[in-house]
Design a protein around this motif. Structure first.
Motif, PDB file in Angstrom:
ATOM      1  N   PHE A  38      51.264  46.003  32.539  1.00 17.04           N
ATOM      2  CA  PHE A  38      50.636  46.823  31.306  1.00 17.04           C
ATOM      3  C   PHE A  38      49.973  45.818  30.702  1.00 17.04           C
ATOM      4  O   PHE A  38      48.866  45.838  30.151  1.00 17.04           O
ATOM      5  N   TRP A  39      50.587  44.583  30.134  1.00 17.93           N
ATOM      6  CA  TRP A  39      50.138  43.443  29.422  1.00 17.93           C
ATOM      7  C   TRP A  39      48.862  42.704  30.075  1.00 17.93           C
ATOM      8  O   TRP A  39      47.928  42.309  29.299  1.00 17.93           O
ATOM      9  N   TYR A  40      49.042  42.747  31.343  1.00 23.62           N
ATOM     10  CA  TYR A  40      47.886  42.101  32.039  1.00 23.62           C
ATOM     11  C   TYR A  40      46.664  42.967  31.917  1.00 23.62           C
ATOM     12  O   TYR A  40      45.322  42.116  31.680  1.00 23.62           O
ATOM     13  N   LEU A  41      46.800  44.043  32.150  1.00 14.07           N
ATOM     14  CA  LEU A  41      45.842  44.981  32.009  1.00 14.07           C
ATOM     15  C   LEU A  41      45.201  45.044  30.581  1.00 14.07           C
ATOM     16  O   LEU A  41      44.037  45.358  30.350  1.00 14.07           O
ATOM     17  N   HIS A  42      46.286  45.117  29.658  1.00 10.74           N
ATOM     18  CA  HIS A  42      45.803  44.982  28.300  1.00 10.74           C
ATOM     19  C   HIS A  42      44.705  43.916  27.928  1.00 10.74           C
ATOM     20  O   HIS A  42      44.033  44.074  27.196  1.00 10.74           O
ATOM     21  N   ALA A  43      45.370  42.428  28.580  1.00 13.26           N
ATOM     22  CA  ALA A  43      44.315  41.517  28.199  1.00 13.26           C
ATOM     23  C   ALA A  43      43.179  41.633  28.788  1.00 13.26           C
ATOM     24  O   ALA A  43      41.982  41.299  28.327  1.00 13.26           O
ATOM     25  N   HIS A  44      43.129  42.029  29.917  1.00 12.82           N
ATOM     26  CA  HIS A  44      41.666  41.842  30.783  1.00 12.82           C
ATOM     27  C   HIS A  44      40.918  43.517  30.530  1.00 12.82           C
ATOM     28  O   HIS A  44      41.322  44.443  31.385  1.00 12.82           O
ATOM     29  N   GLU A  45      40.508  43.806  29.347  1.00 13.02           N
ATOM     30  CA  GLU A  45      40.093  44.944  29.149  1.00 13.02           C
ATOM     31  C   GLU A  45      38.850  45.460  29.914  1.00 13.02           C
ATOM     32  O   GLU A  45      38.885  46.785  30.151  1.00 13.02           O
ATOM     33  N   ALA A  46      38.203  44.960  30.545  1.00 17.70           N
ATOM     34  CA  ALA A  46      37.039  45.145  31.431  1.00 17.70           C
ATOM     35  C   ALA A  46      37.819  45.647  33.144  1.00 17.70           C
ATOM     36  O   ALA A  46      37.002  45.998  33.856  1.00 17.70           O
ATOM     37  N   GLY A  47      39.052  45.232  32.942  1.00 14.31           N
ATOM     38  CA  GLY A  47      39.653  45.769  34.204  1.00 14.31           C
ATOM     39  C   GLY A  47      39.573  44.375  35.265  1.00 14.31           C
ATOM     40  O   GLY A  47      38.943  43.430  35.040  1.00 14.31           O
ATOM     41  N   CYS A  48      40.334  44.749  36.234  1.00 12.05           N
ATOM     42  CA  CYS A  48      40.288  43.284  37.289  1.00 12.05           C
ATOM     43  C   CYS A  48      40.833  44.060  38.833  1.00 12.05           C
ATOM     44  O   CYS A  48      41.241  45.398  38.829  1.00 12.05           O
ATOM     45  N   TYR A  49      40.574  43.055  39.713  1.00 12.82           N
ATOM     46  CA  TYR A  49      40.905  43.618  41.136  1.00 12.82           C
ATOM     47  C   TYR A  49      42.248  43.426  41.341  1.00 12.82           C
ATOM     48  O   TYR A  49      43.070  42.610  40.858  1.00 12.82           O
ATOM     49  N   ARG A  50      42.678  44.063  42.656  1.00 14.06           N
ATOM     50  CA  ARG A  50      44.291  44.066  42.890  1.00 14.06           C
ATOM     51  C   ARG A  50      44.485  42.498  43.169  1.00 14.06           C
ATOM     52  O   ARG A  50      45.730  42.008  43.040  1.00 14.06           O
ATOM     53  N   HIS A  51      43.835  41.957  44.065  1.00 14.94           N
ATOM     54  CA  HIS A  51      43.804  40.489  44.477  1.00 14.94           C
ATOM     55  C   HIS A  51      44.198  39.435  43.136  1.00 14.94           C
ATOM     56  O   HIS A  51      45.178  38.568  43.418  1.00 14.94           O
ATOM     57  N   GLN A  52      43.374  39.819  42.183  1.00 15.03           N
ATOM     58  CA  GLN A  52      43.457  38.836  41.065  1.00 15.03           C
ATOM     59  C   GLN A  52      44.806  39.114  40.381  1.00 15.03           C
ATOM     60  O   GLN A  52      45.252  38.173  40.002  1.00 15.03           O
ATOM     61  N   LEU A  53      45.432  40.349  40.280  1.00 11.12           N
ATOM     62  CA  LEU A  53      46.443  40.705  39.631  1.00 11.12           C
ATOM     63  C   LEU A  53      47.813  40.080  40.582  1.00 11.12           C
ATOM     64  O   LEU A  53      48.641  39.260  39.966  1.00 11.12           O
ATOM     65  N   LEU A  54      47.700  40.345  41.678  1.00  8.85           N
ATOM     66  CA  LEU A  54      48.703  39.799  42.625  1.00  8.85           C
ATOM     67  C   LEU A  54      48.732  38.219  42.455  1.00  8.85           C
ATOM     68  O   LEU A  54      49.963  37.787  42.222  1.00  8.85           O
ATOM     69  N   ALA A  55      47.876  37.558  42.311  1.00 13.31           N
ATOM     70  CA  ALA A  55      47.770  36.062  42.133  1.00 13.31           C
ATOM     71  C   ALA A  55      48.012  35.567  41.021  1.00 13.31           C
ATOM     72  O   ALA A  55      49.147  34.736  40.980  1.00 13.31           O
ATOM     73  N   ASP A  56      47.562  36.311  39.781  1.00  9.82           N
ATOM     74  CA  ASP A  56      47.976  35.697  38.462  1.00  9.82           C
ATOM     75  C   ASP A  56      49.473  36.299  38.102  1.00  9.82           C
ATOM     76  O   ASP A  56      50.242  35.439  37.401  1.00  9.82           O
ATOM     77  N   LEU A  57      49.743  37.587  38.486  1.00  8.88           N
ATOM     78  CA  LEU A  57      51.153  37.888  37.909  1.00  8.88           C
ATOM     79  C   LEU A  57      52.189  37.289  38.584  1.00  8.88           C
ATOM     80  O   LEU A  57      53.439  37.068  38.155  1.00  8.88           O
ATOM     81  N   TRP A  58      51.996  37.430  39.921  1.00  5.26           N
ATOM     82  CA  TRP A  58      53.379  37.225  40.761  1.00  5.26           C
ATOM     83  C   TRP A  58      53.166  36.199  41.871  1.00  5.26           C
ATOM     84  O   TRP A  58      54.060  35.939  43.038  1.00  5.26           O
ATOM     85  N   GLN A  59      51.932  35.543  42.008  1.00  5.38           N
ATOM     86  CA  GLN A  59      51.529  34.446  42.799  1.00  5.38           C
ATOM     87  C   GLN A  59      51.448  34.818  44.311  1.00  5.38           C
ATOM     88  O   GLN A  59      52.191  34.219  45.059  1.00  5.38           O
ATOM     89  N   LEU A  60      51.109  36.116  44.505  1.00  4.35           N
ATOM     90  CA  LEU A  60      51.042  36.492  45.875  1.00  4.35           C
ATOM     91  C   LEU A  60      49.635  36.625  46.547  1.00  4.35           C
ATOM     92  O   LEU A  60      48.888  37.076  45.653  1.00  4.35           O
ATOM     93  N   GLU A  61      49.653  36.523  47.834  1.00  3.03           N
ATOM     94  CA  GLU A  61      48.369  36.700  48.250  1.00  3.03           C
ATOM     95  C   GLU A  61      48.418  38.165  48.825  1.00  3.03           C
ATOM     96  O   GLU A  61      49.516  39.050  48.787  1.00  3.03           O
TER      97      GLU A  61
END
Length: 258
Positions: A38-61
């Motif tokens: 939730f807070w990652y999406l709150h910060a990225h108001e314009a939205g983001c792609y799944r691969h970006q979320l995975l890398a930033d939040l959980w350090q996953l490919e």
């Protein structure tokens, strides 16, 4: 793209000083992963792609296992807030606009950017900005991705405090100007040293030379212990002149404000 539900005033989002989401007056409680999303999406108001979320939040490919983790977390978030709380548009995920509009960060930026037609409107807008901007952005999150957003909102908060202090100063509302300036400097002691100098002059006029000298000593100690530095020569000279009774606020002197 999923049809949007209207949340309106049913939502309250607090991110400065404390992070909390309220839906219908009730605080939402969820898992750590759901909270992070939730807070990652709150910060990225314009939205983001799944691969970006995975890398930033959980350090996953991106792979089947990480994609499944994302789907489960997204499902939990939508279960907590409603299916349209998170929208997807051509692969980009973003929060429903009502969650962004209901956030204290939106109130802070909206007040700073308000088009004011009178000094009274300007003061009210700055007061709203200062009231909205209390504390660090997402203080419970220490991940690297949050740092640029935290710096951005801290700078916005400081702009509100400094502008409000200057407005009071122009009106010779010295106590209000000094207290607002002190709040800004407490928030960020490494602001330009001119603000510390200005507060020293204010304290000298309002509380006397001993209060101004004591502030200078505390500031000097902070620089030595936390930064390994010393005050500028101009600040040292100002402190001496205040101690000798040779400095007063030029605006107060000009207008002969007692």
């Amino acid at each position: 793209m999923m049809s949007e539900r209207v949340y309106g005033q049913n939502v309250q989002v607090q991110s400065l000083g404390e992070a909390a989401v309220y839906l219908g007056g009730e605080r939402v409680v969820w898992s750590k992963s759901t909270d992070e999303l939730f807070w990652y999406l709150h910060a990225h108001e314009a939205g983001c792609y799944r691969h970006q979320l995975l890398a930033d939040l959980w350090q996953l490919e991106e792979n089947p296992a990480s994609a499944n983790r994302f789907r489960v977390t997204l499902h939990r978030l939508r279960s907590s807030l409603g299916r349209s709380a998170v929208l997807e548009d051509h692969g980009r995920y973003h929060l429903h606009p009502d969650f962004l509009a209901a956030s204290d960060t939106a109130q802070l930026l909206g007040a700073l950017q308000a088009q004011c037609t009178s000094p009274q409107e300007q003061e009210e807008a700055l007061r709203r900005a200062a009231a909205a901007g209390q504390g660090e952005y997402l203080p419970h999150i220490s991940a690297d991705w949050v740092q640029p957003f935290r710096a951005f909102y801290r700078a916005a908060q400081l702009r509100a405090y400094l502008a409000l202090s200057e407005l009071h100063c122009q009106r010779c509302e010295c106590a209000l100007s000094a207290s607002t300036l002190a709040a800004a400097l407490e928030r960020d002691p490494l602001l330009d040293e001119q603000y510390h100098q200005r507060l020293m002059v204010c304290l000298g006029d309002l509380e006397g030379k001993y209060a101004a000298t004591e502030y200078y000593r505390r500031y000097s100690h902070y620089l030595r212990s936390e930064v390994g530095d010393t005050p500028l020569p101009e600040t040292v000279a100002l402190a001496k002149n205040i101690k000798d009774g040779q400095v007063t606020c030029p605006r107060r002197a000009l207008l002969r404000v007692p």
